[in-house]
Design a protein around this motif. Structure first.
Motif, PDB file in Angstrom:
ATOM      1  N   MET A   1      49.545  44.440  33.068  1.00 45.18           N
ATOM      2  CA  MET A   1      49.448  45.524  34.006  1.00 45.18           C
ATOM      3  C   MET A   1      48.379  45.165  35.041  1.00 45.18           C
ATOM      4  N   THR A   2      48.662  45.448  36.302  1.00 45.52           N
ATOM      5  CA  THR A   2      47.695  45.193  37.367  1.00 45.52           C
ATOM      6  C   THR A   2      47.439  46.479  38.148  1.00 45.52           C
ATOM      7  N   HIS A   3      46.277  46.548  38.729  1.00 41.91           N
ATOM      8  CA  HIS A   3      45.933  47.717  39.551  1.00 41.91           C
ATOM      9  C   HIS A   3      46.238  47.418  41.018  1.00 41.91           C
ATOM     10  N   THR A   4      46.251  48.454  41.815  1.00 40.44           N
ATOM     11  CA  THR A   4      46.421  48.287  43.261  1.00 40.44           C
ATOM     12  C   THR A   4      45.163  47.610  43.794  1.00 40.44           C
ATOM     13  N   PRO A   5      45.322  46.528  44.551  1.00 38.13           N
ATOM     14  CA  PRO A   5      44.148  45.807  45.032  1.00 38.13           C
ATOM     15  C   PRO A   5      43.344  46.636  46.038  1.00 38.13           C
ATOM     16  N   TRP A   8      39.901  50.182  48.749  1.00 43.91           N
ATOM     17  CA  TRP A   8      40.315  51.580  48.679  1.00 43.91           C
ATOM     18  C   TRP A   8      39.386  52.383  49.573  1.00 43.91           C
ATOM     19  N   HIS A  19      44.888  53.121  49.543  1.00 46.08           N
ATOM     20  CA  HIS A  19      44.943  51.697  49.860  1.00 46.08           C
ATOM     21  C   HIS A  19      45.948  51.621  50.999  1.00 46.08           C
ATOM     22  N   ILE A  24      46.195  56.374  45.902  1.00 47.98           N
ATOM     23  CA  ILE A  24      45.716  55.903  44.610  1.00 47.98           C
ATOM     24  C   ILE A  24      45.397  57.093  43.723  1.00 47.98           C
ATOM     25  N   ALA A  41      35.845  51.245  43.085  1.00 45.54           N
ATOM     26  CA  ALA A  41      36.273  50.590  41.841  1.00 45.54           C
ATOM     27  C   ALA A  41      36.722  49.140  42.027  1.00 45.54           C
ATOM     28  N   PRO A  42      37.584  48.813  43.011  1.00 44.74           N
ATOM     29  CA  PRO A  42      37.977  47.408  43.151  1.00 44.74           C
ATOM     30  C   PRO A  42      36.802  46.491  43.494  1.00 44.74           C
ATOM     31  N   LEU A  45      34.732  45.988  40.307  1.00 47.04           N
ATOM     32  CA  LEU A  45      35.420  45.057  39.416  1.00 47.04           C
ATOM     33  C   LEU A  45      35.258  43.619  39.903  1.00 47.04           C
TER      34      LEU A  45
END
Length: 74
Positions: A1-5, A8, A19, A24, A41-42, A45
């Motif tokens: 599973m990947t998140h939206t890059p 944001w 995004h 989001i 958050a991105p 991370l």
């Protein structure tokens, strides 16, 4: 599973985390501090991944400071 890059962004008018034009999250509380943290958050991370993968360097420390500032709405 990947998140939206990232990146944001927080849309103050509609209370959305976006995004580009992709939603989001929707914040119904109107809490800007929570919105800033979610929008960062991105970046948070990426800074942590750089720190873990490459060790502490001036670059990763700088990325971390930028991410922290964004999360705090500064």
């Amino acid at each position: 599973m990947t998140h939206t890059p990232g990146p944001w962004k927080h849309d103050d008018i509609y209370g959305l985390i976006l995004h580009g034009r992709t939603e989001i999250a929707a914040l119904h509380s109107g809490n800007k501090a929570n919105a800033n943290l979610i929008a960062a958050a991105p970046d948070l991370l990426a800074a942590l991944e750089s720190f873990v993968n490459f060790g502490r360097t001036v670059s990763t420390e700088s990325e971390a400071k930028i991410a922290i500032s964004k999360a705090k709405g500064e």
